[in-house]
Design a protein around this motif. Structure first.
Motif, PDB file in Angstrom:
ATOM      1  N   SER A  65      19.914  23.432   1.473  1.00 31.20           N
ATOM      2  CA  SER A  65      20.432  22.949   0.197  1.00 31.20           C
ATOM      3  C   SER A  65      19.349  23.045  -0.878  1.00 31.20           C
ATOM      4  O   SER A  65      18.169  22.826  -0.602  1.00 31.20           O
ATOM      5  CB  SER A  65      20.888  21.490   0.329  1.00 31.20           C
ATOM      6  OG  SER A  65      21.110  20.912  -0.941  1.00 31.20           O
ATOM      7  N   LEU A  98      26.401  25.515  -3.964  1.00 31.76           N
ATOM      8  CA  LEU A  98      25.759  25.048  -2.737  1.00 31.76           C
ATOM      9  C   LEU A  98      26.012  26.034  -1.599  1.00 31.76           C
ATOM     10  O   LEU A  98      27.022  26.732  -1.580  1.00 31.76           O
ATOM     11  CB  LEU A  98      26.296  23.667  -2.350  1.00 31.76           C
ATOM     12  CG  LEU A  98      25.962  22.536  -3.331  1.00 31.76           C
ATOM     13  CD1 LEU A  98      26.769  21.285  -2.984  1.00 31.76           C
ATOM     14  CD2 LEU A  98      24.470  22.219  -3.318  1.00 31.76           C
ATOM     15  N   THR A 112      30.071  22.955   3.639  1.00 34.94           N
ATOM     16  CA  THR A 112      29.279  22.987   2.405  1.00 34.94           C
ATOM     17  C   THR A 112      28.070  22.091   2.602  1.00 34.94           C
ATOM     18  O   THR A 112      28.211  20.892   2.878  1.00 34.94           O
ATOM     19  CB  THR A 112      30.103  22.498   1.203  1.00 34.94           C
ATOM     20  OG1 THR A 112      31.276  23.302   1.075  1.00 34.94           O
ATOM     21  CG2 THR A 112      29.291  22.586  -0.073  1.00 34.94           C
ATOM     22  N   HIS A 150      23.743  20.501  -8.855  1.00 33.73           N
ATOM     23  CA  HIS A 150      23.848  21.798  -8.182  1.00 33.73           C
ATOM     24  C   HIS A 150      25.324  22.101  -7.939  1.00 33.73           C
ATOM     25  O   HIS A 150      25.961  21.488  -7.081  1.00 33.73           O
ATOM     26  CB  HIS A 150      23.083  21.779  -6.852  1.00 33.73           C
ATOM     27  CG  HIS A 150      21.618  21.497  -7.007  1.00 33.73           C
ATOM     28  ND1 HIS A 150      20.731  22.428  -7.499  1.00 33.73           N
ATOM     29  CD2 HIS A 150      20.891  20.369  -6.753  1.00 33.73           C
ATOM     30  CE1 HIS A 150      19.519  21.904  -7.528  1.00 33.73           C
ATOM     31  NE2 HIS A 150      19.590  20.664  -7.095  1.00 33.73           N
TER      32      HIS A 150
END
Length: 321
Positions: free
Chosen positions: A182, A160, A171, A157
């Protein structure tokens, strides 16, 4: 980076018996572990006293290392079961290969999430042409019994969720935080977040009182709930917090790790998590015989042999020695 120690020792962890049910400030010092001839990591979990934070059961911090004239990270194929690996970088790149056929370069603040489930093998290496510095963390998440035999998979990913406030950028790596979620697959109530603090930042981060938490310092100097935290150290915070005060003396990078305390008792040996001695013995046999864990194709080198099992029988126990 996984556990490459040739003199591996069992870590017996899990269970709620040693969860601190109130806010604490327990500073965890790292154990310095040599990986190969030139690489060294700072191992924060499992620690001499504390084995887990929520489902987080393994934390290595490495770098910043100047690898301009070095091959950098070179981790041959090795097996995993019963866990997820989380690769997190602040600098550099890591090329991931695994036995499901995944081939992915992971870059700073991108999530490389591998769910081993019943069995997987993988390798990690710096690309031939790579950045000068390598700096990051390798973390494991224990899978609960209902999901530890799931099919292996790898997720990458690059985009994010990010939460910002004056002086801080968060983050979200895994789980939920402050209304953000997430995209990484999680199997227990958990949170992992990367915190970038600007010099002079003085903020309060919202937390879940039922979670236990720890903060890993990646860079700079910050005060976490009034405790100065230097790079390569981690502060265990216990449970019962609804917010966390953070203050930065310089630009600083932190990782927040937390989750609902993990109820099950585990046996962790080398790169495997099981529930009994028999499971670990079988895993070692399967790896050494070349069955079950698959093949990592494309890596130029031999897989890692498993260390010998200890003479003393492994038994699942609690979260601390």
């Amino acid at each position: 980076m996984s556990n490459l120690e040739r003199e591996a020792a069992p870590a017996l962890c899990g269970g709620r018996g040693f969860v601190v049910a109130e806010p604490v400030r327990e500073l965890l010092s790292p154990r310095h572990v040599k990986l190969g001839e030139s690489s060294e990591v700072r191992r924060l979990l499992p620690n001499l006293g504390r084995r887990m934070v929520g489902a987080w059961c393994f934390v290595d911090h490495y770098g910043p290392d100047d690898i301009a004239d070095e091959p950098g990270m070179q981790v041959p194929p090795h097996p995993h079961m019963g866990l997820q690996t989380v690769s997190w970088l602040h600098e550099g790149e890591v090329l991931h290969r695994d036995s499901t056929g995944s081939l992915q370069t992971i870059r700073p603040r991108e999530l490389g999430l591998m769910t081993s489930g019943r069995a997987i093998s993988h390798s990690e290496e710096s690309p031939r042409s790579h950045a000068r510095f390598l700096h990051g963390a390798q973390l494991w998440v224990a899978l609960p019994d209902g999901h530890r035999h799931t099919d292996p998979r790898f997720e990458h990913h690059a985009d994010l969720p990010v939460v910002t406030a004056p002086g801080v950028k968060v983050t979200l790596i895994l789980g939920h935080l402050d209304g953000a979620t997430s995209p990484g697959t999680a199997y227990t109530p958990i949170v992992g977040a990367d915190l970038s603090l600007a010099r002079g930042a003085d903020v309060r981060l919202p937390l879940e009182p039922d979670f236990e938490y720890a903060v890993l310092s990646m860079s700079g100097e910050a005060h976490v709930d009034g405790v100065p935290l230097l790079p390569g150290s981690m502060l265990y915070l216990g449970c019962g917090r609804s917010e966390l005060p953070l203050r930065a003396e310089s630009d600083a990078g932190l990782m927040l790790l937390g989750g609902e305390p993990f109820e099950e008792e585990l046996v962790m040996f080398w790169n495997w998590i099981g529930r009994s001695q028999e499971e670990i013995v079988q895993a070692r046999r399967d790896w050494m015989e070349g069955t079950r864990f698959g093949e990592v194709k494309g890596y130029d080198g031999d897989p890692l042999p498993a260390p010998e099992l200890p003479a003393v029988a492994l038994k699942p126990r609690g979260r601390m020695r």
